[in-house]
Design an enzyme around this catalytic site. Sequence first.
Site, PDB file in Angstrom:
ATOM      1  N   LYS A  59     -17.573  -6.963  10.391  1.00 32.24           N
ATOM      2  CA  LYS A  59     -17.078  -6.734  11.754  1.00 32.24           C
ATOM      3  C   LYS A  59     -17.688  -7.763  12.700  1.00 32.24           C
ATOM      4  O   LYS A  59     -18.803  -8.234  12.488  1.00 32.24           O
ATOM      5  CB  LYS A  59     -17.410  -5.318  12.219  1.00 32.24           C
ATOM      6  N   LYS A  78     -21.269  -8.303   7.670  1.00 31.75           N
ATOM      7  CA  LYS A  78     -21.137  -6.881   8.007  1.00 31.75           C
ATOM      8  C   LYS A  78     -19.693  -6.403   8.070  1.00 31.75           C
ATOM      9  O   LYS A  78     -19.442  -5.223   8.260  1.00 31.75           O
ATOM     10  CB  LYS A  78     -21.811  -6.601   9.355  1.00 31.75           C
TER      11      LYS A  78
END
Length: 142
Positions: free
Chosen positions: A49, A47
Site C-alpha cells: 500500500k 507493504k
Amino acid sequence: MTKKIGYTTGVYDLFHIGHLNVLKRARLECDYLIVGVTTDELCESRKGKRPIIPFVERMEIVEHIDFVDEVVPQVNMDKMEAWRNLKFDKMFVGDDWKGSEKWNQMEKEFAAVGVEIVYFPYTSHTSSTKLREVLNKFLEES
C-alpha cells in the site's frame, strides 16, 4: 573527539508522537542524526500500500524537526549500501526486530565495520497502522 553520526529510517506516514519520540531519543545518542524517509514506491512494494501522506510531504515534515540534521530518501532496504554512502556510527531500529535472524546477521555485518545497532521500544499504543485503520473506518461511515 570525532562526532558520532546516527542513522534511522521509517515511512513516517501520519506522523505521530511515536515517530517524534524515536527521533528525539536517537538524537540523544549521537551528534548528527540522518533520517531516511521511505519512498512511496518502496513502501508500496514492501507493504502493498502507498502511504497516505505523499513522499515529498513526509520528507518535508521530517526535515523541519529541530533535532534531525539531515534527511535522505530510502529507496531500498540495503542498510549496508546506506552505510557506504553515509558512513554512520550508530543505527537506530525498533526493538520489534531485535533477535530476528535478519537483524542478528545485520548486527554481525555492522559490527565488522564498527557500527553499533541501538534498539528502541516500539510505540504500541500509537502507530500509523492504527491511525490508518481508524481513518478508513471513519471514511467508510461518512
